[in-house]
Design an enzyme around this catalytic site. Structure first.
Site, short mmCIF file in Angstrom:
data_model
loop_
_atom_site.label_atom_id
_atom_site.label_comp_id
_atom_site.label_asym_id
_atom_site.label_seq_id
_atom_site.Cartn_x
_atom_site.Cartn_y
_atom_site.Cartn_z
N LYS A 1 -4.85 1.50 21.86
CA LYS A 1 -5.46 2.82 22.03
C LYS A 1 -5.45 3.20 23.51
CE LYS A 1 -8.41 1.88 18.09
NZ LYS A 1 -9.71 1.31 17.71
N ARG B 1 -16.97 -6.58 15.34
CA ARG B 1 -17.30 -6.82 16.75
C ARG B 1 -17.71 -5.51 17.41
NH1 ARG B 1 -11.68 -5.96 16.53
NH2 ARG B 1 -11.16 -4.14 17.78
N GLU C 1 0.84 -1.20 0.00
CA GLU C 1 0.00 0.00 0.00
C GLU C 1 0.87 1.24 0.00
OE1 GLU C 1 -3.74 -1.32 2.85
OE2 GLU C 1 -2.43 0.29 3.47
C1 MV4 Z 1 -1.11 2.27 7.47
C2 MV4 Z 1 -0.50 3.46 7.91
C3 MV4 Z 1 -0.07 4.34 6.95
N1 MV4 Z 1 -0.22 4.05 5.65
N2 MV4 Z 1 -1.23 2.03 6.16
C4 MV4 Z 1 -1.47 0.16 11.70
C5 MV4 Z 1 -2.35 -0.94 12.13
C6 MV4 Z 1 -2.92 -1.50 10.91
N3 MV4 Z 1 -4.25 -1.95 11.10
C7 MV4 Z 1 -2.82 -0.41 9.91
N4 MV4 Z 1 -1.88 0.53 10.42
C8 MV4 Z 1 -1.42 1.54 9.64
N5 MV4 Z 1 -1.56 1.36 8.33
C9 MV4 Z 1 -0.79 2.90 5.29
N6 MV4 Z 1 -0.91 2.63 3.99
C10 MV4 Z 1 -0.38 3.68 9.27
C11 MV4 Z 1 -0.83 2.71 10.14
C12 MV4 Z 1 -0.66 3.01 11.53
C13 MV4 Z 1 -1.74 3.16 12.39
C14 MV4 Z 1 -3.06 2.98 11.96
C15 MV4 Z 1 -4.11 3.12 12.83
C16 MV4 Z 1 -3.86 3.45 14.15
C17 MV4 Z 1 -2.59 3.60 14.60
C18 MV4 Z 1 -1.52 3.46 13.73
C19 MV4 Z 1 -0.23 3.64 14.20
C20 MV4 Z 1 0.82 3.50 13.36
C21 MV4 Z 1 0.62 3.16 12.02
#
Ligand code: MV4
Length: 505
Positions: A236, A291, A199
């Site tokens: 969180k 959920r 991605e």
């Molecule tokens: C990402 C991102 C930036 N760009 N995808 C972290 C958990 C996973 N479910 C997806 N995550 C992320 N995906 C792209 N393309 C940044 C994160 C991410 C993040 C996302 C949600 C909540 C906290 C986070 C902390 C660090 C990175």
């Protein structure tokens, strides 16, 4: 009609579901492991059944044992809470085969959302905006050209992942091969599935999610967003509704997309559609959680709805009692997760006996707790003790209210993250709403406030703490917020001022 619900969970969420059962005239059956015999959820339920040894695999994840108890006690439905078996499609199917209603979405929707690549393909067909990148799993040979096409920096992610596992940030073409292979093997080990995809990196995003609710007759609504950017290592810490980054127009666009996602998945019951929101307020579908979530209370407060009641009514076959235009979001809600962990020691879990528990109450306060004074917090499970939730007319009032509630709250005998939460609520960026997924890491990298004269102060504070203890007949005892029950407290400044009579705070 559902007459008895077995709650396949523990802690605050089990208590939360038991409360809803009681309010609805439904009998509740708890299950417990060897170390949870004296847990709060066990004493709150109408009935409780032992399901095995302390480890989750032998108890709260033990499908056969839980179903056996459900049949034996005559439960017509199972509420899985969050974590444990809540997103396990096999468990949901096994419930259906045993003639027991699983309070959640259809197993097919759980399976679809369990694979990020399958979900991305479905969302592509449905026209949902998702993070630019490959819609399917890739081989190492395909990776360089796909990454180049997307444009660096990119993220390599496990298809079976979630919560950050099997995820690698890649800034340059040179780093790609190693990152791809690490992500693959990590995914293989963690999920027994080495499929990975690529991605585009969304830099410093906010993590904003939309609560949706659907009945089993095809009706779907969204209940606004939750801002969940304040997190550390995908855990969180603080959530709020609404988000300062979401206006009415963005909310309705994200809400409609969330409903579209749920529709494409054949979804019913409560679910959450996660988005990344970039600095220009573009939003991208990330994943769907099939959920009830930990942070559901902030949505309940701003929407004036009880999501667990609604989950149970939906599972009983009822139609949603409202339409989208009937949903009115009002006021501001914030939630803090209080964990038994030590922020001063790499967030190590801090199990043990809660020797003192002072809780917050009064206007606009809700506490969803799974513990009580005298309870020994076991080491085996997630260290979440309770959630402190406030509701007020606007964000500034909610912050003031949370600070007041944190002043009232005290946990003695074990370490907690209460001081860290207090720091967050005093941070100018947080107060101004300038938060993204990097906020908490930045705060943790910065030095805590008390700097000058730490030694002298600690001494004076220790004396003042002793004075307060000696005077405990009239004191409410909340002056030490350290969680250790030993340290002089969160706010030696305040205590010193009181002892010396310099200021009256
Ligand atoms: C990402 C991102 C930036 N760009 N995808 C972290 C958990 C996973 N479910 C997806 N995550 C992320 N995906 C792209 N393309 C940044 C994160 C991410 C993040 C996302 C949600 C909540 C906290 C986070 C902390 C660090 C990175």
């Amino acid at each position: 009609m559902i007459k008895k619900i077995l709650i396949a969970n523990r802690g605050e969420i089990a208590v939360r579901v038991i409360r809803a059962c009681r309010e609805m005239g439904i009998a509740s059956a708890a299950v417990f492991s060897a170390v949870d015999r004296a847990a709060l959820h066990v004493s709150q339920a109408d009935e409780a059944y032992s399901i095995g040894a302390a480890t989750a695999a032998e108890s709260y994840l033990n499908i056969a044992r839980i179903l056996e108890v459900a049949k034996r006690c005559g439960a017509d439905a199972i509420h899985p809470g969050y974590g444990f078996l809540s997103e396990n499609a096999k468990f949901a199917r096994a419930c259906a085969e045993a003639g027991i209603k699983f309070i959640g979405p259809p197993p097919s929707a759980m399976e679809l959302m369990g694979s990020k690549t399958r979900a991305r393909q479905a969302m592509q067909s449905a026209g949902v905006p998702f993070v630019p990148g490959s819609a399917r799993g890739l081989s190492l040979a395909e990776a360089p050209s796909v990454a180049a096409q997307i444009g660096f920096p990119v993220m390599v992610k496990a298809a079976a992942g979630g919560g950050g596992k099997g995820m690698r940030l890649v800034r340059t073409p040179e780093e790609l091969k190693a990152a791809f292979e690490t992500a693959q093997s990590e995914a293989q080990r963690a999920f027994n599935d080495g499929e990975v995809y690529i991605e585009k990196l969304i830099e410093d995003p906010r993590h904003i999610e939309i609560q949706i609710l659907g009945d089993e007759h095809g009706n779907l609504v969204y209940l606004g967003e939750r801002e969940c950017s304040v997190q550390r290592r995908h855990q969180k810490v603080i959530e709020e509704a609404p988000s300062v980054a979401v206006d009415d127009d963005l909310r309705s666009r994200m809400g409609q997309v969330a409903v579209q996602v749920a529709k494409a998945a054949g979804y019913a019951n409560a679910g959450t559609v996660e988005f990344l929101v970039d600095k220009a307020s573009n939003f991208y579908f990330l994943e769907m959680n099939t959920r009830l979530q930990v942070e559901h209370p902030v949505t309940e407060l701003v929407a004036g709805l009880d999501l667990v009641h609604l989950q149970i009514r939906i599972a009983s076959g009822e139609k949603l009692p409202f339409r989208q235009e009937d949903i009115i979001l009002r006021g501001h809600a914030m939630e803090c997760r209080i964990y038994a962990e030590d922020p001063d020691n790499n967030f190590f879990p801090s199990p043990g006996k809660i020797t003192q528990l002072l809780r917050a109450s009064g206007p606009g306060i809700r506490e969803d707790s799974g513990v009580y004074e005298g309870w020994r917090v076991p080491l085996e499970y997630d260290p979440l003790l309770s959630k402190l939730i406030v509701y007020a007319s606007d964000r500034a009032s909610a912050i003031a209210r949370m600070r007041r509630a944190l002043d009232e709250y005290f946990v003695g005998g074990i370490k907690t993250n209460l001081l860290l939460i207090r720091r967050i609520f005093e941070h100018p960026d947080f107060v101004a709403g300038r938060i993204n997924t990097g906020f908490l890491d930045r705060l943790l990298a910065s030095r805590p406030e008390p700097k000058a004269d730490e030694n002298g102060l600690a001494e004076i504070a220790a004396i003042s703490a002793a004075l307060f203890a000696a005077n405990s007949a009239t004191s409410n005892g909340r002056n030490s917020q350290s969680g250790s029950g030993e340290k002089p407290g969160s706010s030696p400044w305040k205590q010193v001022a009181r002892v010396e009579g310099l200021r009256n705070e």
